[in-house]
Design an enzyme around this catalytic site. Structure first.
Site, short mmCIF file in Angstrom:
data_model
loop_
_atom_site.label_atom_id
_atom_site.label_comp_id
_atom_site.label_asym_id
_atom_site.label_seq_id
_atom_site.Cartn_x
_atom_site.Cartn_y
_atom_site.Cartn_z
N GLY A 45 32.52 39.70 -12.96
CA GLY A 45 32.60 38.26 -12.75
C GLY A 45 31.30 37.64 -13.27
N ALA A 46 31.43 36.59 -14.09
CA ALA A 46 30.26 36.08 -14.81
C ALA A 46 29.07 35.72 -13.91
CB ALA A 46 30.68 34.91 -15.68
N ASP A 228 33.91 33.02 -18.66
CA ASP A 228 32.85 33.99 -18.97
C ASP A 228 31.83 33.44 -19.93
OD1 ASP A 228 35.23 35.77 -18.01
OD2 ASP A 228 33.37 36.89 -17.78
N ASN A 238 37.72 33.47 -21.21
CA ASN A 238 37.97 33.93 -19.83
C ASN A 238 38.92 35.12 -19.92
OD1 ASN A 238 37.57 33.59 -16.95
ND2 ASN A 238 39.71 33.02 -16.84
O1 MRU Z 1 36.30 41.52 -16.52
P1 MRU Z 1 35.88 40.66 -15.35
O2 MRU Z 1 36.58 41.02 -14.10
O3 MRU Z 1 34.38 40.59 -15.20
O4 MRU Z 1 36.36 39.20 -15.76
C1 MRU Z 1 36.08 38.15 -14.91
C2 MRU Z 1 36.67 36.86 -15.36
O5 MRU Z 1 37.26 36.75 -16.41
C3 MRU Z 1 36.40 35.67 -14.49
O6 MRU Z 1 37.44 34.75 -14.56
C4 MRU Z 1 35.10 34.99 -14.95
O7 MRU Z 1 34.06 35.93 -15.06
C5 MRU Z 1 34.69 33.91 -14.04
S1 MRU Z 1 34.13 34.54 -12.49
C6 MRU Z 1 33.66 33.24 -11.54
#
Ligand code: MRU
Length: 325
Positions: A45-46, A228, A238
């Site tokens: 998650g970003a 992201d 995203n």
């Molecule tokens: O691969 P991930 O689980 O890190 O991907 C996360 C996402 O795509 C989320 O939507 C994004 O990071 C936003 S989190 C607030």
């Protein structure tokens, strides 16, 4: 649920996202452990990655006999552990900037980023809830669609897109949330559904392929996702599967909102075409719960993210309010 990521007893504690909805907390004491945890999506998650990047630099800076060349090399390895989320390299850079003042200053900078993330999510939640109420006047309780996990478990607490849902729910403004399961690693089914269940918010999990037709059938009032990386022109990277939801929302005339902290906005990236999309291991697609689901010899593509062009995005909600490219 413990905090997603924190600094405890000189180590980085994270909720292990690979085993959710079971809860396991891991303590990471070296940069190598952190880099591996990021690659495996133990921490993900970003915004959480931004905090991980900053705390990782603090960990390295406080290591015995940390020299500047070693620190810079470690920071670079950390920043590159996942390429798409802007926040990771941003968090690394912010913490590194404090290095001339010594390791304690690096830790203090990293802890500020942790605390700032908590404040940002609360503001994003409030701004997003206000925006939804103004875009959809006259609807007491909204039906929302989200994808992947942009909740407390993708940040330090509260969440971005799910922070908006939480803020709206606190005022009785949520009817239900449709959750895309988010193949291949099921962040929607495993993590978002857990957060919504714990918050007592009605929800239904759907397979990713069902999302666009659920929007087309008028079963949701708005689509709400995290990001992201947001390019200078407003294109949004995203989790893979976001773009089809944006297309469906545009076609149905339903608002498509992106909720993210300013640290996800990358003004150095002009547009979505310049965003590096992480290509993950094909086995995440070919193997499900330890069992190979495709014939031997089949291969796969596994892009982790897609890009939604800015013209499909109704608004980007940040801690400062609505961001316009
Ligand atoms: O691969 P991930 O689980 O890190 O991907 C996360 C996402 O795509 C989320 O939507 C994004 O990071 C936003 S989190 C607030």
């Amino acid at each position: 649920m413990p905090r997603t990521i924190d600094w405890v007893d000189d180590r980085i504690e994270v909720v292990d996202q690979t085993v959710l909805p079971s809860v396991r907390v891991l303590a990471l004491g070296t940069l190598d452990e952190l880099v591996s945890a990021i690659r495996l999506l133990v921490v993900r998650g970003a915004p959480a990655l931004g905090v991980a990047g900053a705390l990782g630099v603090a960990l390295a800076a406080r290591g015995p006999g940390a020299s500047e060349p070693e620190l810079l090399a470690g920071a670079e390895r950390l920043a590159q552990a996942r390429p798409t989320a802007a926040n990771l390299a941003w968090g690394v850079r912010q913490a590194l900037a404090a290095w001339p003042h010594g390791p304690d200053a690096v830790l203090a900078a990293a802890l500020r980023i942790r605390d700032e993330d908590i404040r940002s999510c609360r503001s994003i939640g409030a701004h997003g809830a206000d925006l939804l109420r103004s875009l959809l006047p006259g609807r007491a309780a909204l039906r929302l669609h989200t994808h992947c996990n942009a909740g407390a478990l993708a940040c330090v607490e509260w969440g971005t897109a799910l922070g908006v849902v939480r803020s709206l729910h606190a005022a009785g403004g949520v009817d239900y949330v449709v959750v895309g399961e988010t193949r291949p690693l099921l962040q929607g089914a495993r993590i978002t559904a857990l957060e919504l269940a714990e918050a007592g918010i009605r929800h239904r999990v759907v397979v990713d392929g069902a999302g666009p037709s659920i929007v087309a059938h008028g079963l949701v009032d708005a689509v709400l996702v995290g990001a992201d990386r947001i390019a200078a022109n407003g294109d949004v990277a995203n989790k893979i599967g976001t773009y089809p939801l944006a297309l469906a929302a545009a076609r149905a005339g339903v608002p498509f909102l992106v909720a993210a902290p300013r640290s996800t906005v990358d003004l150095a990236t002009p547009d979505g075409a310049a965003i590096v999309i992480e290509d993950r291991d094909a086995d995440e697609v070919l193997v499900h719960q330890g069992r190979r689901v495709t014939p031997l010899g089949s291969t796969a593509w596994n892009p982790a993210f897609d890009v939604t062009p800015a013209d499909l995005v109704t608004a980007v909600v940040t801690e400062d309010g609505i961001w316009r490219p």
